[in-house]
Design an enzyme around this catalytic site. Sequence first.
Site, PDB file in Angstrom:
ATOM      1  CB  ALA A  11      31.611  22.231  32.369  1.00  0.00           C
ATOM      2  NE  ARG A  15      29.945  32.722  33.502  1.00  0.00           N
ATOM      3  CZ  ARG A  15      30.397  32.628  32.518  1.00  0.00           C
ATOM      4  NH1 ARG A  15      31.493  32.512  31.874  1.00  0.00           N
ATOM      5  NH2 ARG A  15      29.587  32.266  31.686  1.00  0.00           N
ATOM      6  CG  ASP A 237      24.045  25.389  32.807  1.00  0.00           C
ATOM      7  OD1 ASP A 237      23.260  24.697  32.359  1.00  0.00           O
ATOM      8  OD2 ASP A 237      25.428  24.799  33.459  1.00  0.00           O
ATOM      9  N   GLY A 402      28.272  31.917  25.712  1.00  0.00           N
ATOM     10  CA  GLY A 402      29.500  31.867  24.774  1.00  0.00           C
ATOM     11  C   GLY A 402      29.799  31.642  23.917  1.00  0.00           C
TER      12      GLY A 402
END
Length: 465
Positions: A11, A15, A237, A402
């Site tokens: 969002a 990459r 995802d 992350g």
Amino acid sequence: MQYYLAVDIGASSGRHILSHIEDGKIVLEEIHRFQNGMIEKDGHLVWDSNQLFKEIVEGMKQCKKLGKIPSSMGVDTWGVDFALLDENDHLIGDTVGYRDKRTQGMDKQVYEQIKEEALYERTGIQKAIFNTIYQLMALKTEQPEQLKKAKTLLLMPDYFHYLLTGKKAAEYTNASTTQLLNPETKDWDYELIDLLGYPKEIFREIKLPGFHLGEIKEELQKEVGYSCEVVLPATHDTGSAVMAVPSNSEDVLYISSGTWSLMGTELKRADCSKESCKLNLTNEGGYDYRFRYLKNIMGMWMINSARNELAKEVSFAEICSKAANEKISSIVDANDDRFLAPKSMVKEVQKACEETGQQVPKGIVQVAAVIYHSLAECYAKTVNEIEQMTGIDYPCIHIVGGGCNAVYLNELTAKACKKTVYTGPVEATAIGNVTAQMIAAGELTDLKEARKCIFQSFPIHKFEV
């Protein structure tokens, strides 16, 4: 050397990760990164899908420059949002984002046709006001001409795969987020779609992760300087991230930690019971027809938003480290819709604390401390709910994505959930994306071998209770 390219679009950023297997380990190389985010246009929050596709192509060009040509590639993104195409395959309107306000009140419109409990019983998907089912009701109500013109609906990664290959397909894991899929047949619930008055013909045939969609278009081959095949990953995802959970235990509990925190386990059969509905747990499609039995929790979106308001120049690591020394004990409900798209995240957190008679945080460190504590408590509550529904006492929690880098949050999570926490890998979504391609290519035999390889390839950190 056989290379695989994962285009992982979140969002806030995207990459390109190039990957190969070397000495039995998965090797990653980030070759391109770009910004993403919803923009305001004509009163709506929308994605700049044209720019995103340009970035996809630009990243593909980097492979040529490096002399590392992928044999296959695949795109994953968030769920629920979609593109509509007309009879000439032209985009109709904009690709509206899930934080847009157009779905407000659309749940009531849907429930006029089917009761909320009955909807859950037939789809197993938790209620989230931004789900595709409500977005389509907003179109039907406010812009019916768009639905009338539509000949194809493609979720965001399906749309990008179409632009790459010219071929249309709906990938299973992302299709499940629409709340229009039957968890028994693993196909579109056409009876439900018809009941809601949506055009059935716009929904494409569902394909599984690992499906060979086809080569990139000739004009694109000329532009990037090579040919490669598009192989569908788990295009949602979280579906890809869960593939990268480094555990082969049948009783795995995970948090895919990013913009959202997706906390759950894997089931072989969807739980569409009334009890599961009351707890607002969801049964999203996973790799190899596993169900991601989980709950959507607001996640790093809250920290990202607060940082953007108060301390853009301060790193997340520094904010997290300083928050660990804060004594403020205020907690908010991290799953409250008020935090979905507030004008000011900081003011919304402060207001929630004030309304409940708690200390009001001031400055980025105190606000971050409140958010971290709130997320940990929300995780603990969700653990209890999942254990209640499955009857399993999970020995540990695997955190991937992350959010692994938020050390203080990991410590709080272990303490609040009273379980050992393992963190890593950080690039879980991209890893899951490429492993689906590697399995399809025969370099890895199945998900079990892939997870074993992932465990051996990346650092895993442990946080004790």
